[in-house]
Design a protein around this motif. Structure first.
Motif, PDB file in Angstrom:
ATOM      1  N   THR A 274     -46.947  93.696 -67.750  1.00  0.00           N
ATOM      2  CA  THR A 274     -46.626  94.755 -66.310  1.00  0.00           C
ATOM      3  C   THR A 274     -45.248  93.553 -65.774  1.00  0.00           C
ATOM      4  O   THR A 274     -45.919  92.413 -65.285  1.00  0.00           O
ATOM      5  CB  THR A 274     -47.914  94.102 -66.272  1.00  0.00           C
ATOM      6  OG1 THR A 274     -48.968  93.798 -66.171  1.00  0.00           O
ATOM      7  CG2 THR A 274     -48.500  95.860 -67.781  1.00  0.00           C
TER       8      THR A 274
ATOM      9  N   ILE B   2     -44.655  90.439 -56.345  1.00  0.00           N
ATOM     10  CA  ILE B   2     -45.408  91.199 -55.354  1.00  0.00           C
ATOM     11  C   ILE B   2     -45.047  90.438 -53.931  1.00  0.00           C
ATOM     12  O   ILE B   2     -44.649  90.164 -53.244  1.00  0.00           O
ATOM     13  CB  ILE B   2     -46.939  91.435 -55.178  1.00  0.00           C
ATOM     14  CG1 ILE B   2     -46.557  92.414 -54.496  1.00  0.00           C
ATOM     15  CG2 ILE B   2     -47.548  90.259 -55.405  1.00  0.00           C
ATOM     16  CD1 ILE B   2     -46.033  94.243 -53.900  1.00  0.00           C
TER      17      ILE B   2
ATOM     18  N   VAL C  33     -51.168 100.433 -60.778  1.00  0.00           N
ATOM     19  CA  VAL C  33     -51.375  99.180 -60.696  1.00  0.00           C
ATOM     20  C   VAL C  33     -52.945  99.108 -60.533  1.00  0.00           C
ATOM     21  O   VAL C  33     -53.382 100.090 -59.507  1.00  0.00           O
ATOM     22  CB  VAL C  33     -50.797  98.465 -59.260  1.00  0.00           C
ATOM     23  CG1 VAL C  33     -51.320  96.833 -59.197  1.00  0.00           C
ATOM     24  CG2 VAL C  33     -49.896  98.346 -59.244  1.00  0.00           C
TER      25      VAL C  33
ATOM     26  N   THR D 106     -45.785  94.851 -60.927  1.00  0.00           N
ATOM     27  CA  THR D 106     -46.221  95.577 -59.867  1.00  0.00           C
ATOM     28  C   THR D 106     -45.237  96.787 -59.333  1.00  0.00           C
ATOM     29  O   THR D 106     -44.891  97.393 -59.273  1.00  0.00           O
ATOM     30  CB  THR D 106     -47.519  95.133 -58.868  1.00  0.00           C
ATOM     31  OG1 THR D 106     -46.276  93.759 -58.522  1.00  0.00           O
ATOM     32  CG2 THR D 106     -48.017  94.508 -59.221  1.00  0.00           C
TER      33      THR D 106
ATOM     34  N   LYS E 269     -46.489 100.356 -65.370  1.00  0.00           N
ATOM     35  CA  LYS E 269     -46.402  99.492 -64.992  1.00  0.00           C
ATOM     36  C   LYS E 269     -45.628  97.833 -65.848  1.00  0.00           C
ATOM     37  O   LYS E 269     -44.884  97.402 -65.590  1.00  0.00           O
ATOM     38  CB  LYS E 269     -47.568  98.140 -64.421  1.00  0.00           C
ATOM     39  CG  LYS E 269     -48.910  99.717 -65.187  1.00  0.00           C
ATOM     40  CD  LYS E 269     -49.861  98.232 -64.403  1.00  0.00           C
ATOM     41  CE  LYS E 269     -51.417  98.343 -65.301  1.00  0.00           C
ATOM     42  NZ  LYS E 269     -52.554  97.403 -64.877  1.00  0.00           N
TER      43      LYS E 269
ATOM     44  N   LEU F 112     -52.875  95.970 -53.774  1.00  0.00           N
ATOM     45  CA  LEU F 112     -52.662  94.899 -54.172  1.00  0.00           C
ATOM     46  C   LEU F 112     -50.500  95.273 -54.195  1.00  0.00           C
ATOM     47  O   LEU F 112     -50.180  95.439 -53.080  1.00  0.00           O
ATOM     48  CB  LEU F 112     -52.422  94.288 -55.760  1.00  0.00           C
ATOM     49  CG  LEU F 112     -52.901  93.341 -56.589  1.00  0.00           C
ATOM     50  CD1 LEU F 112     -52.471  93.263 -58.229  1.00  0.00           C
ATOM     51  CD2 LEU F 112     -52.877  92.364 -55.652  1.00  0.00           C
ATOM     52  N   VAL F 113     -50.148  96.767 -53.802  1.00  0.00           N
ATOM     53  CA  VAL F 113     -49.204  97.495 -53.752  1.00  0.00           C
ATOM     54  C   VAL F 113     -49.660  98.493 -52.652  1.00  0.00           C
ATOM     55  O   VAL F 113     -48.938  99.020 -52.354  1.00  0.00           O
ATOM     56  CB  VAL F 113     -48.588  97.696 -54.609  1.00  0.00           C
ATOM     57  CG1 VAL F 113     -47.870  96.740 -56.158  1.00  0.00           C
ATOM     58  CG2 VAL F 113     -49.548  99.074 -55.364  1.00  0.00           C
TER      59      VAL F 113
ATOM     60  N   ILE G  97     -41.923 101.291 -56.871  1.00  0.00           N
ATOM     61  CA  ILE G  97     -43.520 100.725 -57.778  1.00  0.00           C
ATOM     62  C   ILE G  97     -43.567 101.104 -58.297  1.00  0.00           C
ATOM     63  O   ILE G  97     -43.770 102.463 -59.163  1.00  0.00           O
ATOM     64  CB  ILE G  97     -44.050 100.853 -56.349  1.00  0.00           C
ATOM     65  CG1 ILE G  97     -43.086 100.436 -55.094  1.00  0.00           C
ATOM     66  CG2 ILE G  97     -45.178 100.118 -55.637  1.00  0.00           C
ATOM     67  CD1 ILE G  97     -43.417 101.043 -53.618  1.00  0.00           C
TER      68      ILE G  97
END
Length: 287
Positions: A219, A161, A182, A221, A208, A187-188, A178
């Motif tokens: 996984t 990320i 997640v 992200t 993911k 986080l995203v 993306i």
């Protein structure tokens, strides 16, 4: 004079004469005539029992016959992580979900996702075995006294990320993919807005784990394309154009769409029943 008389109170109706006219009439029950009994037809319909096969009824009480198999999934004690993900799914349906989180439910359609994953599979980064082989070959060449050969930078997917955020800010990413599931979503959650700010094409894809397979992880992200080989540039351009139409150009529309607010089936029926009752009362007042 010393004798006391006791008089019993007897109802007068007992002493009234019961004439045939006053007598209650007996109710005659009307029974339908029985259907004609056709013994021969009954015998013909019933199959003859085999004397060699004995009928054995099973007793399913404790310690007797084995119980038949049933679907007991409702009574299974599921692992904690499964319980949490199911409860989270229900909560996302019931509560009002803000657009920043709800946008992760709008994923890339299946056909485009398959094309994208097929292209991304060509640019998998090298795994440990490949890296070991490459370094071994370089060491052998160096030991043989060969001059250092300048190797070209390999084309591969970028992941992580922080790395992807840097690539977007430097405008080096040509396409960002993306994951939609997640956890934690924070986080995203900023990536779509960041991609739009720097005019980088992005898309949200289901799974993911599918992204993780592309980079030899469980996984991932997000992954990003930076450059591709000449033979794949046309395919990437077509994918980018389709993805831009679905995500970058619809950003303003997506950022206004709230999610959730869907009640359970029992609540829906109760609301519908209440609505019908109110409509009925309103119709009475008008009528």
């Amino acid at each position: 004079p010393g004798v006391k008389l006791f008089c019993l109170s007897v109802p007068l109706r007992l002493f009234q004469s019961r004439s045939p006219g006053n007598m209650p009439k007996a109710v005659k029950s009307k029974k339908p005539a029985p259907a004609p009994y056709d013994a021969r037809a009954k015998k013909a319909d019933t199959p003859a029992a085999n004397p060699l096969i004995e009928k054995r009824t099973r007793n399913f009480s404790v310690g007797n016959a084995i119980q038949p198999k049933r679907d007991l999934s409702r009574f299974v004690k599921w692992p904690k992580y499964i319980q949490i993900q199911r409860q989270r799914k229900i909560l996302y349906q019931r509560l009002k979900v803000p657009p920043a989180i709800n946008q992760f439910t709008k994923t890339l359609d299946k056909s485009l996702a398959l094309q994208l994953l097929k292209l991304a599979a060509k640019y998998k980064p090298e795994d440990k075995a490949q890296k070991k082989e490459r370094l071994k070959k370089l060491a052998e060449e160096k030991a043989a006294g060969k001059a250092d050969v300048q190797t070209k930078k390999p084309f591969m997917l970028k992941y992580g990320i922080n790395h992807i955020t840097t690539l977007i800010e430097n405008k080096k990413a040509s396409l960002v993919v993306i994951a939609h599931d997640v956890d934690p979503i924070e986080l995203v959650i900023f990536l779509p807005a960041l991609c739009r700010k720097f005019d980088v094409p992005y898309c949200i894809i289901k799974g993911k784990a599918r992204l993780g397979q592309l980079v030899h992880k469980k996984t991932a992200t997000a992954v990003a394309f930076t450059a591709v080989r000449n033979e794949d540039k046309n395919e990437l351009a077509k994918l980018t154009e389709a993805i831009k139409g679905n995500f970058n150009e619809r950003y303003e529309e997506i950022r206004r769409q709230w999610g959730g607010g869907v009640m359970g089936i029992k609540h829906q029926h109760a609301v519908e029943k209440h609505r019908k009752l109110l409509a009925k009362e309103e119709a009475k007042k008008m009528g």
